[in-house]
Design an enzyme around this catalytic site. Structure first.
Site, mmCIF file in Angstrom:
data_model
loop_
_atom_site.group_PDB
_atom_site.id
_atom_site.type_symbol
_atom_site.label_atom_id
_atom_site.label_comp_id
_atom_site.label_asym_id
_atom_site.label_seq_id
_atom_site.Cartn_x
_atom_site.Cartn_y
_atom_site.Cartn_z
ATOM 1 N N ARG A 48 0.874 -1.104 0.183
ATOM 2 C CA ARG A 48 -0.148 -0.096 -0.014
ATOM 3 C C ARG A 48 0.753 1.305 0.043
ATOM 4 O O ARG A 48 1.881 1.480 0.535
ATOM 5 C CB ARG A 48 -0.823 -0.001 1.169
ATOM 6 C CG ARG A 48 -2.330 0.757 1.179
ATOM 7 C CD ARG A 48 -3.022 0.501 2.260
ATOM 8 N NE ARG A 48 -3.647 -0.770 2.642
ATOM 9 C CZ ARG A 48 -4.707 -0.902 3.253
ATOM 10 N NH1 ARG A 48 -5.214 -0.133 3.940
ATOM 11 N NH2 ARG A 48 -4.908 -2.096 3.570
ATOM 12 N N SER A 105 -8.552 -0.070 0.257
ATOM 13 C CA SER A 105 -9.316 -0.618 1.286
ATOM 14 C C SER A 105 -10.022 0.840 1.679
ATOM 15 O O SER A 105 -10.669 1.679 0.815
ATOM 16 C CB SER A 105 -8.765 -1.474 2.471
ATOM 17 O OG SER A 105 -9.726 -1.694 3.432
ATOM 18 N N HIS A 106 -9.817 1.235 2.868
ATOM 19 C CA HIS A 106 -10.446 2.250 3.563
ATOM 20 C C HIS A 106 -9.517 3.570 3.641
ATOM 21 O O HIS A 106 -10.119 4.920 4.136
ATOM 22 C CB HIS A 106 -10.743 1.852 5.150
ATOM 23 C CG HIS A 106 -9.689 1.694 5.864
ATOM 24 N ND1 HIS A 106 -8.948 0.335 6.005
ATOM 25 C CD2 HIS A 106 -8.778 2.415 6.651
ATOM 26 C CE1 HIS A 106 -7.985 0.294 6.766
ATOM 27 N NE2 HIS A 106 -7.881 1.610 7.167
ATOM 28 N N LYS A 114 -4.016 -6.335 -2.447
ATOM 29 C CA LYS A 114 -4.045 -7.679 -1.478
ATOM 30 C C LYS A 114 -3.871 -8.805 -2.433
ATOM 31 O O LYS A 114 -4.392 -8.777 -3.421
ATOM 32 C CB LYS A 114 -5.608 -7.473 -1.158
ATOM 33 C CG LYS A 114 -5.604 -6.126 -0.093
ATOM 34 C CD LYS A 114 -7.062 -6.474 0.558
ATOM 35 C CE LYS A 114 -7.140 -5.235 1.495
ATOM 36 N NZ LYS A 114 -8.399 -5.148 2.081
ATOM 37 N N ASP A 122 -16.879 -0.414 4.085
ATOM 38 C CA ASP A 122 -15.643 0.299 3.675
ATOM 39 C C ASP A 122 -15.561 0.231 2.126
ATOM 40 O O ASP A 122 -16.399 -0.291 1.184
ATOM 41 C CB ASP A 122 -14.299 -0.321 4.466
ATOM 42 C CG ASP A 122 -14.178 -1.815 3.986
ATOM 43 O OD1 ASP A 122 -14.835 -2.292 3.073
ATOM 44 O OD2 ASP A 122 -12.904 -2.214 4.305
ATOM 45 N N ASP A 157 -13.695 -1.179 0.089
ATOM 46 C CA ASP A 157 -13.490 -2.531 -0.913
ATOM 47 C C ASP A 157 -14.262 -3.729 -0.361
ATOM 48 O O ASP A 157 -14.433 -4.950 -1.110
ATOM 49 C CB ASP A 157 -11.964 -2.808 -1.146
ATOM 50 C CG ASP A 157 -11.520 -3.362 0.191
ATOM 51 O OD1 ASP A 157 -11.932 -3.164 1.454
ATOM 52 O OD2 ASP A 157 -10.712 -4.437 0.234
ATOM 53 N N ASP A 190 -14.821 -5.573 2.272
ATOM 54 C CA ASP A 190 -14.605 -6.612 3.375
ATOM 55 C C ASP A 190 -14.836 -6.326 4.789
ATOM 56 O O ASP A 190 -14.733 -7.101 5.682
ATOM 57 C CB ASP A 190 -13.031 -7.210 3.111
ATOM 58 C CG ASP A 190 -12.002 -5.860 3.470
ATOM 59 O OD1 ASP A 190 -12.461 -4.757 4.012
ATOM 60 O OD2 ASP A 190 -10.835 -6.521 3.332
ATOM 61 N N ARG A 191 -15.407 -5.189 5.074
ATOM 62 C CA ARG A 191 -15.686 -4.815 6.247
ATOM 63 C C ARG A 191 -17.179 -4.211 6.298
ATOM 64 O O ARG A 191 -17.480 -3.412 5.331
ATOM 65 C CB ARG A 191 -14.858 -4.013 6.803
ATOM 66 C CG ARG A 191 -14.821 -3.543 8.442
ATOM 67 C CD ARG A 191 -13.455 -3.069 8.934
ATOM 68 N NE ARG A 191 -13.171 -2.075 8.192
ATOM 69 C CZ ARG A 191 -13.100 -0.517 8.803
ATOM 70 N NH1 ARG A 191 -13.591 -0.179 10.122
ATOM 71 N NH2 ARG A 191 -12.342 0.372 8.225
ATOM 72 N N GLU A 204 -13.421 -9.418 14.226
ATOM 73 C CA GLU A 204 -12.486 -8.541 14.843
ATOM 74 C C GLU A 204 -13.209 -7.501 15.590
ATOM 75 O O GLU A 204 -14.352 -7.124 14.885
ATOM 76 C CB GLU A 204 -11.711 -8.063 13.516
ATOM 77 C CG GLU A 204 -10.399 -8.962 13.074
ATOM 78 C CD GLU A 204 -9.625 -8.437 12.066
ATOM 79 O OE1 GLU A 204 -8.613 -7.743 12.559
ATOM 80 O OE2 GLU A 204 -9.799 -8.681 10.806
ATOM 81 N N SER A 243 -12.574 -4.704 14.692
ATOM 82 C CA SER A 243 -12.637 -3.445 13.713
ATOM 83 C C SER A 243 -13.812 -3.766 12.634
ATOM 84 O O SER A 243 -14.059 -3.125 11.655
ATOM 85 C CB SER A 243 -11.184 -3.581 12.774
ATOM 86 O OG SER A 243 -10.978 -4.831 12.225
ATOM 87 N N HIS A 269 -14.444 -6.738 10.966
ATOM 88 C CA HIS A 269 -14.281 -7.872 9.955
ATOM 89 C C HIS A 269 -14.677 -9.027 10.395
ATOM 90 O O HIS A 269 -14.705 -9.207 11.719
ATOM 91 C CB HIS A 269 -12.644 -7.803 9.604
ATOM 92 C CG HIS A 269 -12.050 -6.914 8.721
ATOM 93 N ND1 HIS A 269 -12.161 -7.041 7.434
ATOM 94 C CD2 HIS A 269 -11.488 -5.755 9.203
ATOM 95 C CE1 HIS A 269 -11.372 -6.109 7.156
ATOM 96 N NE2 HIS A 269 -10.964 -5.358 8.123
#
Length: 452
Positions: free
Chosen positions: A14, A101-102, A111, A239, A241, A243-244, A322, A324, A326
């Site tokens: 990243r 991502s975010h 990724k 988010d 992409d 995944d969250r 998680e 966060s 996820h």
């Protein structure tokens, strides 16, 4: 060509587009990843998020893969979990998702995963990939690979998700798509399941014009209001992409990932008693207590999707969560999929008559607090290591699975370096507010003493 060390992070690559990450660098990393995946004849999926730089980076990375002799399956503009699905379902040798991502819109990255969606991350191949990319003698294959677009892929992926979910009564959901990838999937999936949908920021736009693509208390302020005004059963903020997913209950309260993990444990574990549940090291003690009460087994992992997914795959755990937000599921190969998580919450609520807020209010709770501190990438790991040594020197019981977690009778605090940003993150939980305040002061003092 110099490839900066710092773009290779704990579980992805990243950097800022045009500064840390260029088309030339992307092609070089693509060549390296192609070789890492086995080179000639290997099949690699590639997808991208909505960022303005993603098409250029995808094209460059693809050129690198082709030069390594790999055949590339281009799944186009998709959420990150869809890319993982492609790798597993099509039995491919690897995959790459162009995304940051975010992070803010000027950022981008990659990724990467191998066969079975096993993530390339720190300690699981990232160091080897970095060495290949920075090797000036890395050669192209004499036989170039081919690119095959998969035009119908998104429909295949969404049909797969639908096959795993059953919503037994009509619900009303409010969605904040953050102008990201979930705009392409979430609204129509909920509608196909018979839900009424109120969608905010639903046009894909890599500038993220309405708010940053990270669902937080601040960015979800409009969604909180809409959930209450529209009398929605719940709200979800995704988010960039996909995944969250961060959830909002019917009273407009933003829920921590711990709360949603605990509720999903209640939904899943009675159906498969004795199963394992994966939690990250920052998860609330409440979740661990609930898992044990329901006869499950807790497995603690490092923070980060690469490590949780790897643990899910190795242990066959039922779900993972998680702090966060996820959320991971065995039935979709351990993948953290924000849209799937929100569909399963709809399934859960459709089977009962109680609102989400009532379920949340029944959960035990311990007061907690989190705060981030700015530290350069080149010093943050050293600072956390110093803090761990200081704590051990005075006899504090610590866990060093990820950063340093100090354990006390009254609670705990976790100090860990961020895997994606130049930050040190502090999380504190205690049995009461007085103990929380005391532990927070002690932990923050350790951090601030090392902040210039």
């Amino acid at each position: 060509m110099m490839i900066p060390d710092h773009i290779f992070r704990a579980y992805d690559i990243r950097g800022v587009y045009g500064v840390d990450l260029t088309g030339e660098i992307a092609e070089r990393i693509g060549l390296a990843f192609g070789h890492y995946a086995g080179g000639r004849g290997r099949k690699i999926a590639i997808g991208m998020d909505v960022r303005l730089s993603s098409p250029n980076l995808k094209k460059a990375f693809t050129q690198g893969l082709i030069k390594a002799g790999c055949n590339v399956i281009d799944v186009g503009l998709v959420p990150t979990p869809a890319l993982y699905y492609a790798v597993v379902a099509k039995k491919l040798d690897g995959g790459v998702m162009v995304t940051a991502s975010h992070n803010p819109p000027e950022w981008n990255g990659f990724k990467l995963c191998m066969r079975g969606a096993k993530m390339v991350s720190e300690g699981m191949g990232m160091e080897d990939l970095k060495a290949l990319a920075q090797n000036p003698y890395l050669a192209e294959d004499e036989v170039k690979g081919e690119v095959v677009p998969d035009e119908g892929f998104l429909e295949e992926y969404t049909s797969f998700l639908l096959s795993k979910v059953k919503v037994s009564r009509e619900l009303k959901v409010a969605l904040d798509l953050s102008n990201g990838c979930c705009s392409l999937t979430a609204p129509r999936l909920f509608e196909k399941l018979g839900c009424k949908v109120v969608a905010l920021n639903a046009e894909p736009d890599g500038r993220f014009p309405n708010h940053l693509p990270e669902p937080t208390e601040e960015t979800l302020s409009e969604l909180k209001r809409v959930v209450v005004e529209e009398k929605a059963d719940f709200g979800v903020g995704y988010d960039g992409d996909g995944d969250r997913a961060v959830f909002i209950d019917d009273k407009g309260r933003v829920l921590l990932g711990d709360s949603m993990t605990a509720l999903l444990v209640h939904h899943y574990l009675p159906r498969e008693p004795g199963s394992s549940i994966v939690l990250d090291v920052s998860s609330s003690s409440v979740v661990e207590e609930i898992v044990k009460q329901l006869g499950g087994r807790v497995i603690v992992s490092r923070v980060g999707h690469a490590y949780i997914m790897d643990t899910m795959l190795k242990t066959g755990a039922l779900i993972g969560g998680e702090r966060s937000s996820h959320l991971y599921f065995k039935e979709i190969w351990g993948i953290d999929d924000g849209v799937y998580a929100s569909l399963k919450v709809a399934e859960m609520l459709s089977e009962i008559e109680q609102p989400l807020s009532a379920l949340v209010d029944k959960l035990p709770r311990y007061p907690s607090r989190s705060k981030n501190y700015d530290f350069p990438d080149q010093v943050k790991f050293k600072v956390v290591a110093e803090i761990a040594q200081e704590l051990k020197a005075v006899g504090v019981k610590v866990m060093e699975l990820d950063g340093v977690k100090a354990l006390f009778d009254s609670g705990w605090f976790l100090i860990r370096p961020s895997n994606t940003q130049p930050l040190i993150k502090l999380t504190v939980e205690a049995k009461d507010q007085e103990a929380l305040d005391k532990l927070f002061r002690e932990a923050e003092k350790l951090i601030l003493a090392r902040q210039s």
